[in-house]
Motif scaffolding. Structure first.
Motif, mmCIF file in Angstrom:
data_model
loop_
_atom_site.group_PDB
_atom_site.id
_atom_site.type_symbol
_atom_site.label_atom_id
_atom_site.label_comp_id
_atom_site.label_asym_id
_atom_site.label_seq_id
_atom_site.Cartn_x
_atom_site.Cartn_y
_atom_site.Cartn_z
ATOM 1 N N ASP A 142 -0.214 13.902 63.212
ATOM 2 C CA ASP A 142 1.004 14.622 62.838
ATOM 3 C C ASP A 142 1.239 15.826 63.748
ATOM 4 O O ASP A 142 2.363 16.099 64.168
ATOM 5 C CB ASP A 142 0.933 15.097 61.377
ATOM 6 N N ILE A 143 0.180 16.545 64.036
ATOM 7 C CA ILE A 143 0.277 17.715 64.913
ATOM 8 C C ILE A 143 0.721 17.294 66.311
ATOM 9 O O ILE A 143 1.625 17.896 66.898
ATOM 10 C CB ILE A 143 -1.073 18.473 64.965
ATOM 11 N N ALA A 144 0.124 16.226 66.823
ATOM 12 C CA ALA A 144 0.491 15.731 68.155
ATOM 13 C C ALA A 144 1.932 15.243 68.174
ATOM 14 O O ALA A 144 2.672 15.495 69.125
ATOM 15 C CB ALA A 144 -0.460 14.613 68.577
ATOM 16 N N SER A 145 2.336 14.569 67.121
ATOM 17 C CA SER A 145 3.715 14.061 67.036
ATOM 18 C C SER A 145 4.719 15.215 66.995
ATOM 19 O O SER A 145 5.753 15.172 67.667
ATOM 20 C CB SER A 145 3.856 13.188 65.791
ATOM 21 N N ASP A 146 4.435 16.234 66.213
ATOM 22 C CA ASP A 146 5.319 17.406 66.146
ATOM 23 C C ASP A 146 5.413 18.105 67.497
ATOM 24 O O ASP A 146 6.494 18.508 67.929
ATOM 25 C CB ASP A 146 4.818 18.404 65.085
ATOM 26 N N TYR A 147 4.272 18.245 68.156
ATOM 27 C CA TYR A 147 4.248 18.882 69.472
ATOM 28 C C TYR A 147 5.100 18.089 70.462
ATOM 29 O O TYR A 147 5.910 18.648 71.199
ATOM 30 C CB TYR A 147 2.815 19.004 69.979
ATOM 31 N N GLN A 148 4.919 16.773 70.460
ATOM 32 C CA GLN A 148 5.662 15.916 71.376
ATOM 33 C C GLN A 148 7.165 15.997 71.101
ATOM 34 O O GLN A 148 7.975 16.063 72.025
ATOM 35 C CB GLN A 148 5.180 14.476 71.251
ATOM 36 N N ARG A 149 7.546 16.013 69.845
ATOM 37 C CA ARG A 149 8.962 16.112 69.479
ATOM 38 C C ARG A 149 9.561 17.434 69.941
ATOM 39 O O ARG A 149 10.653 17.478 70.504
ATOM 40 C CB ARG A 149 9.130 15.961 67.969
ATOM 41 N N ARG A 150 8.821 18.537 69.752
ATOM 42 C CA ARG A 150 9.320 19.842 70.199
ATOM 43 C C ARG A 150 9.475 19.891 71.714
ATOM 44 O O ARG A 150 10.449 20.436 72.234
ATOM 45 C CB ARG A 150 8.383 20.957 69.736
ATOM 46 N N GLU A 151 8.504 19.338 72.433
ATOM 47 C CA GLU A 151 8.585 19.303 73.897
ATOM 48 C C GLU A 151 9.790 18.494 74.355
ATOM 49 O O GLU A 151 10.520 18.896 75.263
ATOM 50 C CB GLU A 151 7.294 18.715 74.489
ATOM 51 N N MET A 152 10.017 17.345 73.734
ATOM 52 C CA MET A 152 11.159 16.496 74.090
ATOM 53 C C MET A 152 12.471 17.216 73.786
ATOM 54 O O MET A 152 13.403 17.176 74.589
ATOM 55 C CB MET A 152 11.090 15.172 73.332
ATOM 56 N N ASP A 153 12.551 17.874 72.645
ATOM 57 C CA ASP A 153 13.759 18.631 72.297
ATOM 58 C C ASP A 153 14.035 19.726 73.324
ATOM 59 O O ASP A 153 15.177 19.947 73.729
ATOM 60 C CB ASP A 153 13.627 19.261 70.905
ATOM 61 N N THR A 154 12.986 20.407 73.761
ATOM 62 C CA THR A 154 13.135 21.462 74.764
ATOM 63 C C THR A 154 13.629 20.893 76.087
ATOM 64 O O THR A 154 14.561 21.429 76.703
ATOM 65 C CB THR A 154 11.797 22.199 74.980
ATOM 66 N N LEU A 155 13.024 19.789 76.530
ATOM 67 C CA LEU A 155 13.441 19.168 77.788
ATOM 68 C C LEU A 155 14.891 18.692 77.734
ATOM 69 O O LEU A 155 15.657 18.894 78.676
ATOM 70 C CB LEU A 155 12.517 17.993 78.130
ATOM 71 N N LEU A 156 15.274 18.066 76.631
ATOM 72 C CA LEU A 156 16.652 17.588 76.491
ATOM 73 C C LEU A 156 17.636 18.744 76.454
ATOM 74 O O LEU A 156 18.719 18.673 77.028
ATOM 75 C CB LEU A 156 16.786 16.731 75.232
ATOM 76 N N SER A 157 17.254 19.827 75.804
ATOM 77 C CA SER A 157 18.114 21.000 75.739
ATOM 78 C C SER A 157 18.348 21.583 77.135
ATOM 79 O O SER A 157 19.484 21.897 77.504
ATOM 80 C CB SER A 157 17.482 22.054 74.840
ATOM 81 N N HIS A 158 17.283 21.702 77.927
ATOM 82 C CA HIS A 158 17.425 22.217 79.294
ATOM 83 C C HIS A 158 18.281 21.283 80.146
ATOM 84 O O HIS A 158 19.104 21.736 80.929
ATOM 85 C CB HIS A 158 16.055 22.401 79.946
ATOM 86 N N ARG A 159 18.093 19.992 79.975
ATOM 87 C CA ARG A 159 18.866 19.019 80.755
ATOM 88 C C ARG A 159 20.348 19.103 80.403
ATOM 89 O O ARG A 159 21.204 19.076 81.269
ATOM 90 C CB ARG A 159 18.332 17.614 80.500
ATOM 91 N N GLN A 160 20.658 19.213 79.112
ATOM 92 C CA GLN A 160 22.054 19.307 78.691
ATOM 93 C C GLN A 160 22.701 20.576 79.219
ATOM 94 O O GLN A 160 23.846 20.559 79.656
ATOM 95 C CB GLN A 160 22.148 19.249 77.165
ATOM 96 N N LYS A 161 21.974 21.691 79.208
ATOM 97 C CA LYS A 161 22.517 22.946 79.736
ATOM 98 C C LYS A 161 22.804 22.807 81.221
ATOM 99 O O LYS A 161 23.841 23.241 81.708
ATOM 100 C CB LYS A 161 21.546 24.097 79.489
ATOM 101 N N LYS A 162 21.884 22.193 81.968
ATOM 102 C CA LYS A 162 22.064 22.009 83.406
ATOM 103 C C LYS A 162 23.278 21.127 83.687
ATOM 104 O O LYS A 162 24.097 21.433 84.543
ATOM 105 C CB LYS A 162 20.817 21.386 84.016
ATOM 106 N N GLN A 163 23.419 20.023 82.938
ATOM 107 C CA GLN A 163 24.552 19.128 83.146
ATOM 108 C C GLN A 163 25.861 19.821 82.809
ATOM 109 O O GLN A 163 26.847 19.673 83.515
ATOM 110 C CB GLN A 163 24.398 17.862 82.310
#
Length: 69
Positions: free
Chosen positions: A5-26
Motif C-alpha cells: 500500500d505504501i509503495a502504491s501510494d508513493y507511485q501514484r503521488r510520483e505519477m501525479d506530480t509528473l503528469l502535473s509538470h507535463r501538463q503545465k509545460k504543454q
C-alpha cells in the motif's frame, strides 16, 4: 497499511506530480503557438504546437515553405 500500500501510494503521488509538470509545460508551450495556420487557416494540431513552440504554420505549409526556400 502494509508495504504494498505504501509503495502504491508513493507511485501514484510520483505519477501525479509528473503528469502535473507535463501538463503545465504543454500549456505554456501551446500558448506560444498559433491555433490556426497563418497560410491556409487550418487548425494546427496541439502535438505540433508542443513539438515546435511558437509555430504559426501547419506541417504542410511549413514543408512547402522550406522546399521553396
Amino acid at each position: 497499511m502494509d508495504e504494498a500500500d505504501i509503495a502504491s501510494d508513493y507511485q501514484r503521488r510520483e505519477m501525479d506530480t509528473l503528469l502535473s509538470h507535463r501538463q503545465k509545460k504543454q500549456t505554456l508551450t501551446v500558448k506560444d503557438s498559433a491555433d490556426c495556420c497563418e497560410e491556409c487557416g487550418f487548425e494546427i494540431p496541439s502535438e505540433r504546437q508542443v513539438a515546435v513552440p511558437g509555430c504559426s504554420l501547419c506541417i504542410l505549409c511549413a514543408t512547402r515553405l522550406e522546399q521553396t526556400s
